[in-house]
Design an enzyme around this catalytic site. Structure first.
Site, PDB file in Angstrom:
ATOM      1  NE  ARG A  69      -6.206   2.273  -7.345  1.00 13.97           N
ATOM      2  CZ  ARG A  69      -5.340   1.568  -6.626  1.00 13.97           C
ATOM      3  NH1 ARG A  69      -5.319   0.259  -6.713  1.00 13.97           N
ATOM      4  NH2 ARG A  69      -4.504   2.159  -5.809  1.00 13.97           N
ATOM      5  CD  GLU A 106       3.542   7.148   1.932  1.00 12.70           C
ATOM      6  OE1 GLU A 106       2.316   6.974   2.018  1.00 12.70           O
ATOM      7  OE2 GLU A 106       4.160   6.949   0.874  1.00 12.70           O
TER       8      GLU A 106
END
Length: 182
Positions: A69, A106
């Site tokens: 993006r 994560e």
């Protein structure tokens, strides 16, 4: 620094065009969907204009956009401020020689790559992405640019998820965002 704190009237219009999709791509994630922002020409233009107004005249020679993006917002900003656009891509997407930067997520590891020679020592760079969450991707982008001798002036994102404290991981590097999402 954030535009939403400056109370620019365009911010509300931008914020209302970002769709939040619960439990996507997995349970517990509140996905910030910018595709609905792109469907509104005024909101999309306002988004680009706010960044251009901030960076015009700052002697930025490189706008580095993070896949994918950052490729939407980075090129129009680069064109408007007279800078080149450098794509920072996922592994094995760029032909030729690349320089890589691994980073921890994560849920695992990832990597950004940039063409060797795309950025020269001493160039002033702006890093662009749609969103900052934990800050890992922005840190990797800054490390990649700084390893080749660029000066990262600032990072710019449309959305910040402040509860994830990504800004704290940027080691004091300025971050400019248009909207916060909690």
């Amino acid at each position: 620094m954030s535009a939403y704190r400056d109370k620019d009237p365009r911010i509300h219009g931008i914020q209302t065009k970002i769709r939040v999709v619960p439990d996507f791509p997995k349970q517990g994630i509140m996905f910030q969907d910018i595709t609905t922002l792109l469907l509104d020409p005024k909101a999309f233009k306002d988004t680009i204009d706010l960044f251009v107004e901030r960076y015009k005249g700052k002697n930025i020679s490189v706008v580095a956009g993070i896949e994918a993006r950052g490729f939407i917002f980075g090129p129009p900003i680069a064109l408007a401020i007279g800078a080149k656009f450098v794509p920072l891509r996922k592994p094995k997407k760029l032909p030729g020689k690349v320089i890589s930067e691994e980073y921890i997520l994560e849920y695992g590891r990832d990597c950004l790559e940039m063409h060797v020679g795309a950025v020269e020592p001493g160039e002033r760079a702006l890093v662009v992405d749609d969103l900052i969450a934990t800050g890992g991707t922005l840190c990797a982008a800054m490390n990649l640019l700084e390893r080749v001798g660029a000066e990262v002036v600032e990072c710019a994102c449309v959305i910040e998820l402040p509860d994830l404290k990504g800004r704290e991981r940027l080691n004091g590097k300025p971050l400019y965002v248009l909207v916060e999402s909690h």
